[in-house]
Design a protein around this motif. Sequence first.
Motif, PDB file in Angstrom:
ATOM      1  N   GLY A 529       0.877  -1.127   0.022  1.00 28.36           N
ATOM      2  CA  GLY A 529       0.118  -0.149  -0.112  1.00 28.36           C
ATOM      3  C   GLY A 529       0.663   1.382  -0.101  1.00 28.36           C
ATOM      4  N   ARG A 530       1.997   1.008  -0.262  1.00 28.81           N
ATOM      5  CA  ARG A 530       3.048   2.326  -0.276  1.00 28.81           C
ATOM      6  C   ARG A 530       3.041   2.983  -1.733  1.00 28.81           C
ATOM      7  N   PRO A 531       3.591   3.975  -1.830  1.00 27.85           N
ATOM      8  CA  PRO A 531       3.661   4.661  -3.390  1.00 27.85           C
ATOM      9  C   PRO A 531       4.622   3.789  -3.865  1.00 27.85           C
ATOM     10  N   ALA A 532       4.188   3.619  -5.194  1.00 27.19           N
ATOM     11  CA  ALA A 532       5.168   2.738  -6.215  1.00 27.19           C
ATOM     12  C   ALA A 532       5.173   3.361  -7.594  1.00 27.19           C
ATOM     13  N   HIS A 533       6.442   3.699  -8.079  1.00 30.18           N
ATOM     14  CA  HIS A 533       6.113   4.379  -9.321  1.00 30.18           C
ATOM     15  C   HIS A 533       7.577   4.145 -10.069  1.00 30.18           C
ATOM     16  N   ILE A 534       7.234   3.898 -11.406  1.00 30.75           N
ATOM     17  CA  ILE A 534       8.387   3.519 -12.397  1.00 30.75           C
ATOM     18  C   ILE A 534       8.283   4.487 -13.648  1.00 30.75           C
ATOM     19  N   LEU A 591      16.440  13.842 -32.349  1.00 32.41           N
ATOM     20  CA  LEU A 591      16.102  12.292 -32.141  1.00 32.41           C
ATOM     21  C   LEU A 591      16.361  11.992 -30.482  1.00 32.41           C
ATOM     22  N   GLU A 592      14.988  11.827 -29.849  1.00 31.77           N
ATOM     23  CA  GLU A 592      15.085  11.299 -28.566  1.00 31.77           C
ATOM     24  C   GLU A 592      15.875  10.075 -28.185  1.00 31.77           C
ATOM     25  N   HIS A 593      17.120  10.283 -27.728  1.00 27.61           N
ATOM     26  CA  HIS A 593      17.879   8.847 -27.558  1.00 27.61           C
ATOM     27  C   HIS A 593      18.445   8.541 -26.111  1.00 27.61           C
ATOM     28  N   SER A 594      18.125   9.446 -25.311  1.00 22.05           N
ATOM     29  CA  SER A 594      18.526   9.175 -23.672  1.00 22.05           C
ATOM     30  C   SER A 594      17.739   7.920 -23.245  1.00 22.05           C
ATOM     31  N   ARG A 595      18.565   7.210 -22.405  1.00 18.37           N
ATOM     32  CA  ARG A 595      17.783   6.320 -21.626  1.00 18.37           C
ATOM     33  C   ARG A 595      18.105   6.692 -20.106  1.00 18.37           C
ATOM     34  N   ILE A 596      16.860   6.884 -19.601  1.00 19.77           N
ATOM     35  CA  ILE A 596      16.997   7.224 -18.048  1.00 19.77           C
ATOM     36  C   ILE A 596      15.726   6.531 -17.410  1.00 19.77           C
ATOM     37  N   ILE A 597      16.259   5.837 -16.125  1.00 22.76           N
ATOM     38  CA  ILE A 597      15.344   5.029 -15.410  1.00 22.76           C
ATOM     39  C   ILE A 597      14.941   5.603 -14.153  1.00 22.76           C
ATOM     40  N   TYR A 598      13.708   5.886 -13.566  1.00 16.95           N
ATOM     41  CA  TYR A 598      13.298   6.169 -12.345  1.00 16.95           C
ATOM     42  C   TYR A 598      12.607   5.093 -11.600  1.00 16.95           C
ATOM     43  N   ALA A 604      12.714   7.155  -1.407  1.00 14.02           N
ATOM     44  CA  ALA A 604      14.007   7.224  -1.782  1.00 14.02           C
ATOM     45  C   ALA A 604      14.278   6.910  -3.153  1.00 14.02           C
ATOM     46  N   GLU A 605      14.346   8.092  -3.863  1.00 16.69           N
ATOM     47  CA  GLU A 605      14.364   7.860  -5.435  1.00 16.69           C
ATOM     48  C   GLU A 605      15.559   7.532  -5.824  1.00 16.69           C
ATOM     49  N   ASP A 606      15.538   6.465  -6.803  1.00 10.61           N
ATOM     50  CA  ASP A 606      16.699   5.856  -7.484  1.00 10.61           C
ATOM     51  C   ASP A 606      16.515   6.396  -9.094  1.00 10.61           C
ATOM     52  N   VAL A 607      17.834   6.870  -9.609  1.00 11.99           N
ATOM     53  CA  VAL A 607      17.681   7.042 -11.087  1.00 11.99           C
ATOM     54  C   VAL A 607      19.098   6.590 -11.571  1.00 11.99           C
ATOM     55  N   TYR A 608      18.793   6.079 -12.805  1.00 14.75           N
ATOM     56  CA  TYR A 608      19.954   5.368 -13.407  1.00 14.75           C
ATOM     57  C   TYR A 608      20.011   6.004 -15.045  1.00 14.75           C
ATOM     58  N   LEU A 609      21.199   6.013 -15.428  1.00 16.32           N
ATOM     59  CA  LEU A 609      21.579   6.444 -16.964  1.00 16.32           C
ATOM     60  C   LEU A 609      21.921   5.028 -17.527  1.00 16.32           C
ATOM     61  N   LEU A 638      17.414  14.919 -13.462  1.00 17.03           N
ATOM     62  CA  LEU A 638      17.189  13.836 -14.216  1.00 17.03           C
ATOM     63  C   LEU A 638      15.427  13.653 -14.262  1.00 17.03           C
ATOM     64  N   VAL A 639      14.788  13.722 -13.007  1.00 12.56           N
ATOM     65  CA  VAL A 639      13.545  13.513 -12.878  1.00 12.56           C
ATOM     66  C   VAL A 639      12.750  14.797 -13.524  1.00 12.56           C
ATOM     67  N   GLY A 640      13.440  15.577 -13.487  1.00  9.84           N
ATOM     68  CA  GLY A 640      12.781  17.028 -14.017  1.00  9.84           C
ATOM     69  C   GLY A 640      12.685  16.838 -15.719  1.00  9.84           C
ATOM     70  N   ILE A 641      13.685  16.291 -16.442  1.00  3.89           N
ATOM     71  CA  ILE A 641      13.827  16.089 -17.736  1.00  3.89           C
ATOM     72  C   ILE A 641      12.730  14.873 -18.115  1.00  3.89           C
ATOM     73  N   LEU A 642      12.387  13.909 -17.035  1.00  4.62           N
ATOM     74  CA  LEU A 642      11.464  12.971 -17.447  1.00  4.62           C
ATOM     75  C   LEU A 642      10.050  13.461 -17.397  1.00  4.62           C
ATOM     76  N   ARG A 643       9.896  14.374 -16.407  1.00  5.05           N
ATOM     77  CA  ARG A 643       8.401  14.960 -16.258  1.00  5.05           C
ATOM     78  C   ARG A 643       8.394  16.147 -17.223  1.00  5.05           C
ATOM     79  N   LEU A 644       9.361  16.646 -17.875  1.00  2.00           N
ATOM     80  CA  LEU A 644       9.188  17.386 -18.973  1.00  2.00           C
ATOM     81  C   LEU A 644       8.889  16.752 -20.218  1.00  2.00           C
ATOM     82  N   ASN A 645       9.282  15.646 -20.262  1.00  2.00           N
ATOM     83  CA  ASN A 645       8.794  14.774 -21.522  1.00  2.00           C
ATOM     84  C   ASN A 645       7.461  14.311 -21.326  1.00  2.00           C
ATOM     85  N   LEU A 646       7.040  13.922 -20.141  1.00  2.00           N
ATOM     86  CA  LEU A 646       5.694  13.447 -19.761  1.00  2.00           C
ATOM     87  C   LEU A 646       4.686  14.490 -19.938  1.00  2.00           C
TER      88      LEU A 646
END
Length: 686
Positions: A529-534, A591-598, A604-609, A638-646
Amino acid sequence: MNKLLSRYLNRDLSWIEFNRRVLEEAQDPDNPLLERAKFLAIFAGNLDEFMSVRVAGIQDQMKAGYTKKDFTGYTPAGLWKRILKRTAHMVADQYKTYRDVMRGLSRAGICLRTLGELTAAQTKAIDDYFREIVFPVLTPMAVDQSRPFPLLHSKELYLSVLLRREDDPPEEEPYFAIVQVPSILQRLVAVPGRANSRKAEFVFLEDLIERHIGTLFNGYTTAGVHPFRLTRNADLTLNEEGAEDLLEEIEKELRRRRWGMPVRLEYARGMHPYALRMLKEELELGENTIEIEGPLDLGFLMRFAGSLQGYESLRFERMEPVYPREVEEADDLFALLRERDVLVYHPYESFEAVDDFVMEAAYDPDVLAIKMTLYRVSGQSALIQALAKAGESGKQVTVVVELKARFDEERNIAWARQLEKAGCHVVYGLVGLKTHAKITLVVRREQHTLRRYVHVGTGNYNGNTAKLYTDIGLFTSHPVIGADASALFNEVTGYSSPYEWKAFGVAPNDLKQKLFGLIDREIGYAKEGRPAHIIAKMNSLSNQEMIDKLYEASQAGVRIELIVRGVCCLRPGVPGLSEHIRVISIVDRFLEHSRIIYFRGGGAEDVYLSSADWMTRNLTRRIELMCPVFDAGLRGMLVGILRLNLSDNRKARELQPGGNYERVQDETAPPIRSQFEAQRIESWKG
């Protein structure tokens, strides 16, 4: 779930949908005209590669009698028919769009003329050009009993020529010849302007050759001249195990590529039936022939649009990459990296920062070693020059060159030889695995100890594509990342036993399991029941196991947002399967080419390239790298970049359960075009 729908979308049909999105950019009246022309060229180039690799592979399966269905439910023959039908429709739309763009360019003063539209003075000028420049380059190739059918190179433009003698009876078959339209010359020939006119006028090179075709065949009359173009199988087949020298083996395969089996024949509308029959019989082509209403190979539009002088109003507003402020302000880049990590976002920030990192290492007397992976490198690469300089100065320079980077093999062979001559250790990777990881390691002597500096990127070390692709680069001296970097190079260049990675996820042995573990962690949080987000951003998603794991996470209640530019075999929004998954694709100027994973990680946010897409080849048949970002501030960027895309509601399309894409439109929200917003560095860097 609708029983009529497969759990998965087909990879090749998904790719066709991606190229359709590219075509939509050519059709978009809000894009400047010359940019629309470039999108037409990109569409054409994409389709060429798809035919020469993917469709060629399906042809091979059919010839081998392979009838088993893939995991999306298609046999090779069934998929083949679907592909031919969809691509034929798209090509028709492509040429309809071409005519629309050309009308717009004509109104703007850029005119493509037929020869009959020229004035007498213009006709004389182009006739002179033919005699002086074109004619000496042409080679007529007759086909008869003594002269066999010539080798036709893939993706080159040719003219089929039918000839007769004056005394030939009408029922006798004509003589057949072929003339290559020389690609070394500009496809569009500039015509001198008319008096009192500012219009730029051009004619097609093939039209000019056709006008003078009789000069190549004295004593014959012309019965028909028609352009055509062949696409061959371009996939390399290597026996790495049996190759004594991989470099020589690839050079041999490149020569064989010229003889690859024909895959597709394009020909101009109205081609004489005899000429078409001759081509089909000689090339042994079946159904994959397509009649084109317009000029063949619209790839010429890229060079044409780029070479036109002026007309800035018909282009995107010029964007100059910004040199990263923190790097520019630092007197000593290594001192800066001892204090903190640095993130660079291309093309909004300059790739010169990467060049300077390697250059500084090459000239620094305290740097003992430089190790680097090279997959695709630009023509006059500053990186190559820096590495060569470091090798010549006695530093230990190790370069892992991927010779099997498709369509860049010849260029990479040239760089490999150049680096070897400079004293660098050149390694061609591991047998059976492409080295696709993008990483540089610098080992520096500092106060009686050694410190490692690392650059990890999502894109190639290529200064040219870094101006056109969106990619992320991380500079760090974090000791854990440095230790993993050393271990990675030892595994690629030596005989190291499997390493227990402290930070990295490395394919083919570890990356997929690490990703599954992180997804399982989110599943656990959701069940509690905890927040879960990818959030995951990548080029392609087609691995069945990965898709099933994401379905499992969705069913557990994990919120999943995917930014997948190209192929996506996951079917989102299906009740009971994937209702918590959203997939968007952004196709725009870059060309959108970056690979970012959140991963939310329970707060405790984890972010990977990463260098890897979530495709089977990346997860199982390549050396790929996923690297964590430890700095909280950079994670926020990086999360800001992802949210901007979304949040993009101008160039984003959302994947529907049926496999089609629909534009994201929210009339109540302010317009957001993520690539244009990203040009304002503060929008993601704060």
